[in-house]
Design a protein around this motif. Sequence first.
Motif, PDB file in Angstrom:
ATOM      1  N   GLY A 155       0.784  -1.227   0.000  1.00 61.06           N
ATOM      2  CA  GLY A 155       0.000   0.000   0.000  1.00 61.06           C
ATOM      3  C   GLY A 155       0.815   1.276   0.000  1.00 61.06           C
ATOM      4  N   LYS A 156       1.863   1.322   0.832  1.00 59.55           N
ATOM      5  CA  LYS A 156       2.676   2.537   0.937  1.00 59.55           C
ATOM      6  C   LYS A 156       3.356   2.864  -0.388  1.00 59.55           C
ATOM      7  N   GLU A 157       3.970   1.844  -0.992  1.00 59.56           N
ATOM      8  CA  GLU A 157       4.669   2.052  -2.263  1.00 59.56           C
ATOM      9  C   GLU A 157       3.695   2.374  -3.394  1.00 59.56           C
ATOM     10  N   TYR A 158       2.554   1.678  -3.374  1.00 57.57           N
ATOM     11  CA  TYR A 158       1.589   1.911  -4.455  1.00 57.57           C
ATOM     12  C   TYR A 158       0.979   3.304  -4.350  1.00 57.57           C
ATOM     13  N   LYS A 159       0.787   3.793  -3.122  1.00 63.77           N
ATOM     14  CA  LYS A 159       0.287   5.156  -2.947  1.00 63.77           C
ATOM     15  C   LYS A 159       1.272   6.157  -3.535  1.00 63.77           C
ATOM     16  N   MET A 160       2.567   5.915  -3.352  1.00 61.47           N
ATOM     17  CA  MET A 160       3.590   6.794  -3.919  1.00 61.47           C
ATOM     18  C   MET A 160       3.514   6.789  -5.442  1.00 61.47           C
ATOM     19  N   ALA A 161       3.261   5.601  -6.021  1.00 64.13           N
ATOM     20  CA  ALA A 161       3.155   5.499  -7.477  1.00 64.13           C
ATOM     21  C   ALA A 161       1.929   6.247  -7.987  1.00 64.13           C
ATOM     22  N   LEU A 162       0.815   6.110  -7.277  1.00 65.68           N
ATOM     23  CA  LEU A 162      -0.405   6.818  -7.666  1.00 65.68           C
ATOM     24  C   LEU A 162      -0.203   8.326  -7.604  1.00 65.68           C
ATOM     25  N   GLU A 163       0.442   8.803  -6.539  1.00 69.04           N
ATOM     26  CA  GLU A 163       0.687  10.237  -6.384  1.00 69.04           C
ATOM     27  C   GLU A 163       1.659  10.751  -7.438  1.00 69.04           C
ATOM     28  N   MET A 164       2.653   9.947  -7.782  1.00 69.35           N
ATOM     29  CA  MET A 164       3.611  10.343  -8.809  1.00 69.35           C
ATOM     30  C   MET A 164       2.911  10.477 -10.162  1.00 69.35           C
ATOM     31  N   ALA A 165       2.048   9.509 -10.491  1.00 65.19           N
ATOM     32  CA  ALA A 165       1.337   9.551 -11.769  1.00 65.19           C
ATOM     33  C   ALA A 165       0.424  10.770 -11.837  1.00 65.19           C
ATOM     34  N   ALA A 166      -0.263  11.062 -10.723  1.00 61.65           N
ATOM     35  CA  ALA A 166      -1.180  12.197 -10.700  1.00 61.65           C
ATOM     36  C   ALA A 166      -0.441  13.534 -10.721  1.00 61.65           C
ATOM     37  N   GLY A 167       0.729  13.581 -10.076  1.00 62.45           N
ATOM     38  CA  GLY A 167       1.440  14.839  -9.954  1.00 62.45           C
ATOM     39  C   GLY A 167       2.346  15.189 -11.117  1.00 62.45           C
ATOM     40  N   THR A 168       2.814  14.189 -11.839  1.00 59.72           N
ATOM     41  CA  THR A 168       3.765  14.451 -12.925  1.00 59.72           C
ATOM     42  C   THR A 168       3.169  14.266 -14.314  1.00 59.72           C
ATOM     43  N   GLY A 169       2.034  13.587 -14.377  1.00 58.97           N
ATOM     44  CA  GLY A 169       1.412  13.372 -15.679  1.00 58.97           C
ATOM     45  C   GLY A 169       1.919  12.144 -16.419  1.00 58.97           C
ATOM     46  N   ILE A 170       2.868  11.412 -15.825  1.00 59.05           N
ATOM     47  CA  ILE A 170       3.324  10.175 -16.477  1.00 59.05           C
ATOM     48  C   ILE A 170       2.271   9.096 -16.272  1.00 59.05           C
ATOM     49  N   SER A 171       2.357   8.037 -17.029  1.00 52.82           N
ATOM     50  CA  SER A 171       1.368   6.970 -16.908  1.00 52.82           C
ATOM     51  C   SER A 171       1.551   6.233 -15.588  1.00 52.82           C
ATOM     52  N   LEU A 172       0.488   5.576 -15.136  1.00 50.04           N
ATOM     53  CA  LEU A 172       0.563   4.809 -13.891  1.00 50.04           C
ATOM     54  C   LEU A 172       1.596   3.691 -14.017  1.00 50.04           C
ATOM     55  N   ALA A 173       1.651   3.057 -15.188  1.00 51.63           N
ATOM     56  CA  ALA A 173       2.614   1.969 -15.389  1.00 51.63           C
ATOM     57  C   ALA A 173       4.046   2.470 -15.228  1.00 51.63           C
ATOM     58  N   GLU A 174       4.328   3.676 -15.750  1.00 49.95           N
ATOM     59  CA  GLU A 174       5.665   4.256 -15.615  1.00 49.95           C
ATOM     60  C   GLU A 174       5.973   4.577 -14.154  1.00 49.95           C
ATOM     61  N   ALA A 175       4.981   5.114 -13.456  1.00 54.15           N
ATOM     62  CA  ALA A 175       5.168   5.443 -12.047  1.00 54.15           C
ATOM     63  C   ALA A 175       5.387   4.178 -11.218  1.00 54.15           C
ATOM     64  N   GLU A 176       4.669   3.120 -11.535  1.00 48.75           N
ATOM     65  CA  GLU A 176       4.842   1.847 -10.822  1.00 48.75           C
ATOM     66  C   GLU A 176       6.256   1.312 -11.017  1.00 48.75           C
ATOM     67  N   ARG A 177       6.743   1.379 -12.246  1.00 45.23           N
ATOM     68  CA  ARG A 177       8.098   0.892 -12.515  1.00 45.23           C
ATOM     69  C   ARG A 177       9.144   1.729 -11.785  1.00 45.23           C
ATOM     70  N   GLU A 178       8.889   3.031 -11.685  1.00 47.14           N
ATOM     71  CA  GLU A 178       9.836   3.929 -11.027  1.00 47.14           C
ATOM     72  C   GLU A 178       9.897   3.662  -9.519  1.00 47.14           C
ATOM     73  N   VAL A 179       8.727   3.453  -8.906  1.00 51.32           N
ATOM     74  CA  VAL A 179       8.670   3.303  -7.446  1.00 51.32           C
ATOM     75  C   VAL A 179       8.867   1.855  -7.007  1.00 51.32           C
ATOM     76  N   ILE A 180       8.218   0.928  -7.712  1.00 56.45           N
ATOM     77  CA  ILE A 180       8.175  -0.468  -7.261  1.00 56.45           C
ATOM     78  C   ILE A 180       9.144  -1.365  -8.016  1.00 56.45           C
ATOM     79  N   GLY A 181       9.430  -1.012  -9.255  1.00 57.08           N
ATOM     80  CA  GLY A 181      10.346  -1.822 -10.042  1.00 57.08           C
ATOM     81  C   GLY A 181       9.695  -2.545 -11.195  1.00 57.08           C
TER      82      GLY A 181
END
Length: 333
Positions: A281-307
């Motif tokens: 949950g903690k990591e996925y929340k960071m990915a969701l916030e990154m996608a919403a805040g930067t405009g990148i896709s959720l998949a890109e944010a997931e790869r950046e935060v989670i791998g």
Amino acid sequence: MMKKLLLVDDEPLVLTGLQRSLHSMLNEWTMVLAGSGDEALAAMEKGSFDVIVTDMRMPRMDGAVLLKEVRRRSPQTVRIALSGQCDRGTIMSAIDSTHQYLSKPCDVRQLKDTIQHALELRRQLESSSLTKVVSQLKNIPSLPSSYQAMLEEVARNEPRLGRLAALVSADMGMTAKCLQLVNSAFFGLRSQVSNPLQALSLLGLDRLKSLIFSSHIFSEFKTDLFDKQEMAWLWEHSFAVSVGAHNIAEMLHQPPTGIDNAGTAGLLHATGKLVLASCMGKEYKMALEMAAGTGISLAEAEREVIGCGHAQVGASLLGIWGLGRHRRSGRVA
């Protein structure tokens, strides 16, 4: 890097036969033999294993007890059980700790393919922590309202099969678990089932009730990341994709199995999101916030935060469970 396999059976001839049948993989796999559950656990104390393949019927410590202990000690290890039709009671007790059931005597090509596929899926996850999370999961959580409705329905004096079928076919977690069970050696079917309604019919009401209340094969999705409306949207979206994929397959005049496969794939396409939201949950929340805040896709944010992205996570879990894999014939002793 060489992968380590632990083969467990109380019959020496069966054990050496398994090792001999997998001889062609000696350049990729290191195989350790154990004649009992105690020997298997002793071997695990000396080092970790990527895969364990165990017989279910053994004296002192049977396969069900062994796999539960393996799951506790080494959740990242892929757990495969070899069982015959007479082992259903033992199998029922090991449902939450077994990734796949294969028939015994074993189809060597199927065993080799199953191990190779599981290892490849694990490799794609890259993150060791994520591998542990995926391998440890015993079910995919269900929408809270669907989960409660399922419990209420099976508790009725006369559960309605049509109502149960509607609940299962619209829920990712329930569909995945039912398909995992009916496509295992538990039923010994000759062809793979991809239709959740057919899977439910094969399970039957009595067995379904037992699995729900005794083995807890379904669970409720709990997370602070989504509110009720967002959770409902995720399930509605998955069901809509399922219907759309089903209709497209029909328009393309696919055979019935192809239509079922398309519909089920559509329903399960967002499985990885549930896994990440409920287990990381903690990591996925960071990915969701990154996608919403930067405009990148959720998949890109997931790869950046989670791998890796949720698509890889979902594919890995379902693949380790044996879903989406076609069976092959060619049984050998």
